[in-house]
Design an enzyme around this catalytic site. Structure first.
Site, PDB file in Angstrom:
ATOM      1  N   HIS A   1      44.783  42.913  50.641  1.00  0.00           N
ATOM      2  CA  HIS A   1      45.475  42.431  51.823  1.00  0.00           C
ATOM      3  C   HIS A   1      44.926  42.980  53.128  1.00  0.00           C
ATOM      4  O   HIS A   1      45.003  42.307  54.154  1.00  0.00           O
ATOM      5  CB  HIS A   1      46.989  42.566  51.666  1.00  0.00           C
TER       6      HIS A   1
ATOM      7  N   ARG B   1      51.614  32.228  54.202  1.00  0.00           N
ATOM      8  CA  ARG B   1      52.161  33.349  53.443  1.00  0.00           C
ATOM      9  C   ARG B   1      53.386  33.855  54.201  1.00  0.00           C
ATOM     10  O   ARG B   1      53.333  33.996  55.422  1.00  0.00           O
ATOM     11  CB  ARG B   1      51.129  34.466  53.320  1.00  0.00           C
TER      12      ARG B   1
ATOM     13  N   ARG C   1      54.752  28.957  51.521  1.00  0.00           N
ATOM     14  CA  ARG C   1      54.953  29.547  50.196  1.00  0.00           C
ATOM     15  C   ARG C   1      56.165  30.467  50.220  1.00  0.00           C
ATOM     16  O   ARG C   1      56.340  31.247  51.150  1.00  0.00           O
ATOM     17  CB  ARG C   1      53.707  30.332  49.802  1.00  0.00           C
TER      18      ARG C   1
ATOM     19  N   GLU D   1      47.882  29.641  39.800  1.00  0.00           N
ATOM     20  CA  GLU D   1      47.161  30.916  39.974  1.00  0.00           C
ATOM     21  C   GLU D   1      47.293  31.822  38.761  1.00  0.00           C
ATOM     22  O   GLU D   1      46.906  32.975  38.803  1.00  0.00           O
ATOM     23  CB  GLU D   1      47.614  31.622  41.250  1.00  0.00           C
TER      24      GLU D   1
ATOM     25  N   ASN E   1      42.375  33.558  44.098  1.00  0.00           N
ATOM     26  CA  ASN E   1      42.382  35.031  44.119  1.00  0.00           C
ATOM     27  C   ASN E   1      43.081  35.570  42.875  1.00  0.00           C
ATOM     28  O   ASN E   1      42.579  36.447  42.184  1.00  0.00           O
ATOM     29  CB  ASN E   1      43.095  35.562  45.359  1.00  0.00           C
ATOM     30  N   ASP E   2      44.270  35.041  42.629  1.00  0.00           N
ATOM     31  CA  ASP E   2      44.990  35.507  41.450  1.00  0.00           C
ATOM     32  C   ASP E   2      44.476  34.855  40.168  1.00  0.00           C
ATOM     33  O   ASP E   2      44.481  35.476  39.109  1.00  0.00           O
ATOM     34  CB  ASP E   2      46.492  35.258  41.610  1.00  0.00           C
TER      35      ASP E   2
ATOM     36  N   ARG F   1      42.181  42.501  41.495  1.00  0.00           N
ATOM     37  CA  ARG F   1      41.535  41.964  42.697  1.00  0.00           C
ATOM     38  C   ARG F   1      41.369  42.994  43.805  1.00  0.00           C
ATOM     39  O   ARG F   1      40.595  42.798  44.726  1.00  0.00           O
ATOM     40  CB  ARG F   1      42.336  40.769  43.230  1.00  0.00           C
TER      41      ARG F   1
ATOM     42  N   CYS G   1      43.595  27.009  47.834  1.00  0.00           N
ATOM     43  CA  CYS G   1      43.905  27.827  49.009  1.00  0.00           C
ATOM     44  C   CYS G   1      43.470  29.283  48.841  1.00  0.00           C
ATOM     45  O   CYS G   1      43.725  30.106  49.704  1.00  0.00           O
ATOM     46  CB  CYS G   1      45.397  27.758  49.330  1.00  0.00           C
TER      47      CYS G   1
HETATM   48  C1  PEP Z   1      45.665  33.355  45.670  1.00  0.00           C
HETATM   49  O1  PEP Z   1      46.163  34.083  44.808  1.00  0.00           O
HETATM   50  O2  PEP Z   1      44.565  32.789  45.553  1.00  0.00           O
HETATM   51  C2  PEP Z   1      46.358  33.119  46.955  1.00  0.00           C
HETATM   52  C3  PEP Z   1      45.923  32.215  47.798  1.00  0.00           C
HETATM   53  O3  PEP Z   1      47.447  33.872  47.274  1.00  0.00           O
HETATM   54  P1  PEP Z   1      47.441  35.436  47.633  1.00  0.00           P
HETATM   55  O4  PEP Z   1      46.043  35.810  48.039  1.00  0.00           O
HETATM   56  O5  PEP Z   1      48.431  35.586  48.733  1.00  0.00           O
HETATM   57  O6  PEP Z   1      47.886  36.070  46.349  1.00  0.00           O
HETATM   58 MG    MG Z   2      48.209  34.671  44.776  1.00  0.00          MG
END
Ligand code: PEP
Ligand code: MG
Length: 586
Positions: A193, A300, A336, A434, A457-458, A468, A505
């Site tokens: 983050h 987010r 979201r 995800e 990402n997830d 991650r 996304c």
């Molecule tokens: C993801 O997991 O790809 C995503 C877009 O959400 P975040 O990065 O907030 O987990």
């Molecule tokens: Mg995510």
């Protein structure tokens, strides 16, 4: 001496300036025994330090509120409540009355608190350890008359490259953009983050440098290249000239890219790609809207709850959502629901968990707390009266979750109706794909949702079992792994067959080469960081779907991530120089 450190590119841009080493560390405290006669003065000294620390926090809070906004400023409420805690204060005063010096007494009590939290593997409690540490440093600094070295104390125009071990949210929001030109951290990865926040703030950043704070003294000059992850220490004059020229070229390219904002994202064979923006803070909405994004593909909402002492009420949430909706003037805004837990930490009261990424988080936590979730759903339905709001559920693994959420959404509408509030009831509900479960069983979800949005990402994290946020695993975190590519392909096929919108996304969509891969896999909607919108648009306008499809199919057939990427490049050689050559796509 000239040296080069290489980390993970986290936020693009070039900065050249003095290194500002921020060691935000607890100072060493002497064990000091005081005589009985000195106790009253020591108590006064301690209380006075607490008051001064509170005053300092108040000043920082005000400054952050005016520079970054109320949500960011709220991060300091938690620290303020620690300073205000009568139990903690009482414990320290008891130790002072037992003849211990104030510094040691305070350190011991904070240490015990920290231990209670640190023993748990839960990130929320680890975050509280961060707040405790911030408070401890602040109070001890005052008690010991040490120089105050908050990052905000740099003079305006310092143009400094901030090098630190990790950036806690409380340090991040204090960064003075007029003093700090870039960030470099030992910890973190591209999808952590802190990296996402650096991109939101538009600060060039490198994360995962591992040893930068040990290797630097703070007296160096450095070049930081956020596109390649290079931190050049004490560079030669020639190198500095080189990078000045590159920075100038990047600035020109950015202006050129910005001019694309009025053009359509359409491929050379006339396929329309919808390009939307990811918005992490409501304050970003206006910038995102001017980037040429056709709406928000992912808003987010965690920043409303992370690090806060109290939950935002329905009205505060409504105002934050409405701001983004209005900035986009009727264009779709996908919001979201709270994705707290994992590395996104909520207002207190979380139980200890051994495996937080597999724990009570996101949609699971929301469904188990219908009051908490209901407040957000009502705020969303009210914001929907001002534009095209779509609601997206994170971390879904099963149809049951979607149905339960839908029932709560219907209840939120009934509650608003009974209250006579202005709202819209028929808001589209979609899910993030995800988790491998959602991707593999995507067909089981199609009946009950309006859209899919793939969170790479997830999806990468859970498919490859690679954390991650762990810098040591950064090279293993690859969206080009055959398992990930197959899951994306399958999700797109299932979504398209069911007539659903399928977007991506995750960060993968922001990386030029990966964006081509996604288009080649049949994705027609991409949502990227606002600053990446023009770049990705340029990529889309430079390729044909036919070519992207051929390249993606070749990549999909490859047995390893490296071979998949090589295939992709091989099939794009004729456009590669033109499209990727001058924009730092390694
Ligand atoms: C993801 O997991 O790809 C995503 C877009 O959400 P975040 O990065 O907030 O987990
Ligand atoms: Mg995510």
């Amino acid at each position: 001496m000239e040296r080069k450190l290489v980390g993970i590119p986290a936020s693009p841009g070039i900065a050249i300036g003095p290194v500002h080493l921020l060691r935000w560390e607890v100072p060493e405290v002497r064990h000091r025994i005081i005589g009985d006669h000195a106790i009253p003065d020591e108590l006064t000294r301690f209380r006075d330090a607490l008051e001064r620390a509170k005053e300092r926090l108040r000043q920082i809070r005000e400054r952050v509120e005016s520079s970054a906004g109320p949500q960011e400023a709220a991060i300091f409420d938690v620290q303020h409540s620690i300073l205000d805690d009568p139990v903690l204060r009482g414990e320290v005063e008891d130790l002072i009355r037992q003849n211990l010096g104030a510094e040691k007494a305070f350190e011991l009590v904070m240490y015990e608190r920290g231990q209670q939290f640190a023993r748990s593997a839960h990130p929320m409690l680890r975050e509280r350890v961060g707040d405790l540490k911030d408070v401890e440093i602040r109070v001890l600094t005052l008690l010991m008359d040490l120089p105050d070295h908050d990052p905000v104390d740099l003079p305006k125009g310092a143009n400094a490259i901030l090098v630190t071990h990790d950036l806690t949210p409380s340090l991040t929001v204090q960064l003075d953009r007029d003093a700090i030109a870039a960030i470099a951290t030992d910890a973190g990865t591209r999808t952590a983050h802190v990296a996402i926040l650096a991109r939101s703030l538009g600060l060039p950043a490198i994360v995962g440098l591992r040893t930068a704070t040990q290797e630097l003294t703070g007296r160096e000059t450095a070049i930081l290249d956020g596109s390649t992850g290079l931190l050049a220490i004490n560079p030669s004059h020639n190198e500095i000239d080189d990078y000045r020229e590159r920075a100038r070229q990047e600035a020109v390219a950015e202006v050129e890219l910005r001019s694309l904002s009025v053009l359509e994202a359409v491929t050379t064979d006339h396929v329309r790609i919808t390009l939307r923006a990811n918005v992490d803070l409501p304050e970003e909405a206006e910038l995102a809207a001017s980037s040429g994004a056709e709406g928000v593909g992912l808003m987010r909402t965690e920043f409303l709850v992370v690090g806060r002492a109290a939950m935002p009420d329905e009205d505060e949430q409504y105002r934050a959502y409405r701001r983004v909706v209005e900035a986009f003037d009727g264009k779709p805004v996908v919001i979201r629901t709270f994705d707290v837990g994992g590395d996104k930490l909520p207002v207190g009261g979380f139980p200890t968990e051994a495996n937080p990424f597999l724990g009570w988080r996101a949609i699971r936590m929301c469904l188990d707390q219908p009051e908490f979730f209901g407040t957000q759903l009502r705020a969303l339905l009210r914001a929907a009266a001002h534009g095209d709001v779509r609601i997206m559920l994170p971390l879904v693994v099963s149809l049951d979750e979607v149905r339960e959420a839908r029932a709560l959404l219907a209840k939120a509408a009934r509650d608003l109706d009974a209250r006579g509030a202005q709202f819209r009831a028929d808001v589209p509900l979609g899910v993030m794909i995800e988790t491998p479960a959602a991707a593999v069983a995507a067909d089981t979800l199609t009946t009950d949702v309006s859209f899919f949005s793939i969170g790479t990402n997830d999806l990468v994290q859970y498919t490859l079992a690679v954390d991650r946020g762990n810098a040591n695993l950064a090279t293993r975190f690859t969206p080009m792994h055959p398992a990930v590519l197959r899951l994306i392909q399958q999700t797109v096929n299932v979504g398209n067959a069911a007539g659903l919108d399928v977007a991506v996304c995750g960060e993968m969509a922001s990386q030029p080469l990966m964006a081509v891969m996604l288009v080649g896999l049949g994705v027609r909607q991409l949502s990227v960081a606002p600053r990446s919108v023009p770049l990705v648009k340029r990529i889309v306008r430079g390729i044909s779907v036919e070519q992207a499809t051929r390249a993606a199919q070749a990549a999909l057939a490859a047995p390893t991530a490296a071979q998949a990427e090589a295939e992709l490049r091989k099939h794009l050689t004729d456009v590669q120089k033109d499209l990727f050559g001058d924009i730092g796509v390694a």
